[in-house]
Design a protein around this motif. Structure first.
Motif, PDB file in Angstrom:
ATOM      1  N   GLY A 165       0.826  -1.200   0.000  1.00 51.35           N
ATOM      2  CA  GLY A 165       0.000   0.000   0.000  1.00 51.35           C
ATOM      3  C   GLY A 165       0.855   1.242   0.000  1.00 51.35           C
ATOM      4  N   VAL A 166       0.278   2.351   0.493  1.00 48.64           N
ATOM      5  CA  VAL A 166       0.992   3.621   0.470  1.00 48.64           C
ATOM      6  C   VAL A 166       0.519   4.485   1.639  1.00 48.64           C
ATOM      7  CG1 VAL A 166      -0.706   4.743  -1.038  1.00 48.64           C
ATOM      8  CG2 VAL A 166       1.665   5.575  -1.003  1.00 48.64           C
ATOM      9  N   GLY A 167       1.438   5.270   2.151  1.00 45.33           N
ATOM     10  CA  GLY A 167       1.118   6.266   3.161  1.00 45.33           C
ATOM     11  C   GLY A 167       1.361   7.664   2.616  1.00 45.33           C
ATOM     12  N   ILE A 168       0.562   8.613   3.049  1.00 46.32           N
ATOM     13  CA  ILE A 168       0.712  10.015   2.649  1.00 46.32           C
ATOM     14  C   ILE A 168       0.827  10.847   3.921  1.00 46.32           C
ATOM     15  CG2 ILE A 168      -0.356  11.980   1.487  1.00 46.32           C
ATOM     16  CD1 ILE A 168      -1.841   9.995  -0.289  1.00 46.32           C
ATOM     17  N   LYS A 169       1.842  11.686   3.976  1.00 47.41           N
ATOM     18  CA  LYS A 169       2.095  12.512   5.165  1.00 47.41           C
ATOM     19  C   LYS A 169       2.066  13.981   4.771  1.00 47.41           C
ATOM     20  CE  LYS A 169       5.479  13.028   8.925  1.00 47.41           C
ATOM     21  NZ  LYS A 169       6.765  12.516   9.448  1.00 47.41           N
ATOM     22  N   LEU A 170       1.248  14.746   5.476  1.00 50.33           N
ATOM     23  CA  LEU A 170       1.118  16.180   5.237  1.00 50.33           C
ATOM     24  C   LEU A 170       1.503  16.955   6.498  1.00 50.33           C
ATOM     25  CD1 LEU A 170      -2.374  16.081   3.486  1.00 50.33           C
ATOM     26  CD2 LEU A 170      -0.191  16.463   2.340  1.00 50.33           C
ATOM     27  N   THR A 171       2.320  17.977   6.333  1.00 52.10           N
ATOM     28  CA  THR A 171       2.693  18.853   7.452  1.00 52.10           C
ATOM     29  C   THR A 171       2.389  20.296   7.037  1.00 52.10           C
ATOM     30  OG1 THR A 171       4.971  18.900   6.629  1.00 52.10           O
ATOM     31  CG2 THR A 171       4.459  17.296   8.354  1.00 52.10           C
ATOM     32  N   PRO A 172       1.115  20.692   7.043  1.00 52.12           N
ATOM     33  CA  PRO A 172       0.729  22.039   6.582  1.00 52.12           C
ATOM     34  C   PRO A 172       1.428  23.122   7.392  1.00 52.12           C
ATOM     35  CG  PRO A 172      -1.199  20.634   6.884  1.00 52.12           C
ATOM     36  CD  PRO A 172      -0.045  19.916   7.499  1.00 52.12           C
ATOM     37  N   LEU A 173       1.813  24.199   6.704  1.00 53.90           N
ATOM     38  CA  LEU A 173       2.541  25.292   7.355  1.00 53.90           C
ATOM     39  C   LEU A 173       1.722  25.910   8.479  1.00 53.90           C
ATOM     40  CD1 LEU A 173       5.129  26.996   7.297  1.00 53.90           C
ATOM     41  CD2 LEU A 173       3.985  28.542   5.690  1.00 53.90           C
ATOM     42  N   LYS A 174       0.398  26.007   8.288  1.00 52.64           N
ATOM     43  CA  LYS A 174      -0.475  26.606   9.292  1.00 52.64           C
ATOM     44  C   LYS A 174      -1.137  25.555  10.189  1.00 52.64           C
ATOM     45  CE  LYS A 174      -1.495  30.752   6.590  1.00 52.64           C
ATOM     46  NZ  LYS A 174      -2.566  31.608   5.996  1.00 52.64           N
ATOM     47  N   GLY A 175      -0.694  24.301  10.082  1.00 51.50           N
ATOM     48  CA  GLY A 175      -1.251  23.253  10.916  1.00 51.50           C
ATOM     49  C   GLY A 175      -2.467  22.599  10.283  1.00 51.50           C
ATOM     50  N   VAL A 176      -2.825  21.439  10.810  1.00 47.56           N
ATOM     51  CA  VAL A 176      -3.974  20.688  10.318  1.00 47.56           C
ATOM     52  C   VAL A 176      -5.260  21.437  10.669  1.00 47.56           C
ATOM     53  CG1 VAL A 176      -5.209  18.488  10.422  1.00 47.56           C
ATOM     54  CG2 VAL A 176      -2.702  18.536  10.555  1.00 47.56           C
ATOM     55  N   PHE A 177      -6.097  21.692   9.679  1.00 45.23           N
ATOM     56  CA  PHE A 177      -7.351  22.428   9.868  1.00 45.23           C
ATOM     57  C   PHE A 177      -7.114  23.785  10.539  1.00 45.23           C
ATOM     58  CE2 PHE A 177      -8.543  17.855  10.195  1.00 45.23           C
ATOM     59  CZ  PHE A 177      -9.157  17.761   8.942  1.00 45.23           C
ATOM     60  N   GLY A 178      -5.941  24.392  10.280  1.00 45.70           N
ATOM     61  CA  GLY A 178      -5.647  25.707  10.818  1.00 45.70           C
ATOM     62  C   GLY A 178      -5.207  25.725  12.265  1.00 45.70           C
ATOM     63  N   ILE A 179      -4.991  24.542  12.869  1.00 41.89           N
ATOM     64  CA  ILE A 179      -4.530  24.455  14.263  1.00 41.89           C
ATOM     65  C   ILE A 179      -3.027  24.181  14.231  1.00 41.89           C
ATOM     66  CG2 ILE A 179      -4.862  23.357  16.495  1.00 41.89           C
ATOM     67  CD1 ILE A 179      -7.573  22.377  15.485  1.00 41.89           C
ATOM     68  N   LYS A 180      -2.229  25.172  14.508  1.00 43.83           N
ATOM     69  CA  LYS A 180      -0.794  25.082  14.285  1.00 43.83           C
ATOM     70  C   LYS A 180      -0.124  23.965  15.088  1.00 43.83           C
ATOM     71  CE  LYS A 180       3.223  27.991  13.517  1.00 43.83           C
ATOM     72  NZ  LYS A 180       3.772  29.378  13.543  1.00 43.83           N
TER      73      LYS A 180
END
Length: 392
Positions: free
Chosen positions: A347-362
């Motif tokens: 399978g595969v994993g996807i990793k996201l590290t948004p600059l402003k945090g997940v759903f805007g929560i830093k």
């Protein structure tokens, strides 16, 4: 899937308020106050299908679904003497439905055994002396479901080498379990269920080494001893003369797994993670596991991790299929988990590290999505999807 979304958003709403009121520390001074180091919110959905259910003697539907939700909270406190104290609190709840378990009563009409809920909290404490490179750990856990109760405990000790590039770890664990003896309905003589004990003791030695800036390796050796009621009381076994029996296995089992793990950093954006394990036990089961995962960082905020695991095992000496055992067999099972088979999981994993945090929560700096598909040569297939949101 709906349950996963509700769980994640409800917890996010709570931690949004927490994160907004938390002050940051820009100094090098290590506070002695207890603080939240990391929180992981994990939800997963699992489903499987097959046609070798042990509940019905090695034939019949193996359809099963499971929704699991866990919250893992790591708390950190530095003592005045510089000792690092870490508390890891985890609470998990699973809900599953099983077509095969429904056949304990041979009437698949949503009987009491067709679904269940498992609750499993745990607490781990570690005390690390960073100057000396030593860590002491202790933990307790439990797991509760309708027909099973387990209590666990563990102790560990780690020591880093003088240059801090190597670390030796020793760990001992025990699980003290009680099994409710729910027999197949046609073999019952009473509606009052007895219980039986099952105890597991294990010891583990491992050594991890940073070879150079690109390569890290680890060696692990375990010894696991089990005693008590090691069968499952509701597993049927049909003999060649058409008679039906309850699964019967020895009351001791000794397992010895040996494993090797390596991580190679191929530049700044690619990691190659490899794992191999050899397993053997005194029921004559031997197994090999080979696992490869390659995380690739496509941007500072996004990475993908394809993975593949190959597994093969021999059958235990007490296994035979439907209507194959005979009266001369002292021990017997038709559980295909103990048969000879090969399997693949990929399978595969996807990793996201948004600059402003997940759903805007830093403070929620990472979200991971992972999907895997499993198949084995006994025709069992399964799929699992998981989501992990991390607070740090």
């Amino acid at each position: 899937m709906k349950k996963i979304v509700i769980t994640g958003f409800a917890l996010l709403a709570f931690f949004r308020m927490t994160a907004q009121s938390t002050a940051t520390d820009s100094t090098a001074y290590k506070k002695t106050d207890l603080k939240i180091e990391e929180i992981n919110l994990v939800s997963s959905y699992y489903k499987q299908d097959g046609n070798n259910a042990a509940v019905t003697g090695g034939v019949g539907s193996e359809k099963l679904t499971d929704i699991a939700n866990t919250i893992d909270v790591k708390l950190l406190k530095y003592g005045k003497n510089g000792i690092k104290n870490t508390f890891d609190v985890e609470v998990g709840v699973d809900h599953y439905t099983s077509a095969s378990s429904d056949k304990i009563d041979l009437q698949a009409n949503s009987s009491a055994s067709s679904s269940d809920v498992r609750f499993y909290p745990s607490l781990t404490y570690t005390r690390e002396n960073e100057e000396k490179g030593t860590t002491l750990g202790a933990g307790v856990s439990s797991s509760t479901e309708f027909d099973y109760q387990s209590f666990g405990g563990n102790l560990s000790y780690s020591k880093k080498t003088k240059d801090k590039n190597g670390e030796f770890t020793a760990k001992v664990q025990t699980y003290l379990d009680q099994v409710t003896l729910i027999m197949p309905i046609e073999l019952r003589t009473s509606n009052v269920y007895d219980t039986a004990s099952r105890n597991t003791f294990s010891g583990s030695l491992s050594y991890a080494q940073v070879v150079n800036k690109n390569l890290q390796v680890m060696l692990v050796a375990d010894v696991i001893s089990q005693s008590g009621y090691l069968s499952l009381p509701f597993h049927r076994v049909y003999f060649s003369d058409n008679s039906v029996h309850q699964e019967h296995l020895p009351n001791t089992r000794l397992k010895i797994p040996l494993a090797f793990r390596a991580s190679y950093f191929l530049g700044d954006n690619v990691i190659i993670r490899a794992y191999y394990r050899y397993y053997s036990d005194d029921w004559k089961l031997t197994a090999h596991t080979a696992d490869l995962e390659v995380p690739v960082k496509l941007s500072p905020f996004f990475s993908v991790s394809p993975f593949y695991r190959y597994y093969c095992q021999s059958a235990i000496k007490y296994f035979n299929g439907y209507k194959t055992h005979t009266a001369v067999d002292e021990y017997y099972t038709s559980n295909y988990d103990l048969s000879k088979f090969n399997s693949s999981f990929y399978g595969v994993g996807i990793k996201l590290t948004p600059l402003k945090g997940v759903f805007g929560i830093k403070s929620f700096n990472t979200i991971e999505l992972r999907y895997g598909h499993y198949n084995r040569t006994t025709q069992l297939t399964s799929d699992i999807f998981s989501i992990n949101i991390k607070y740090k």
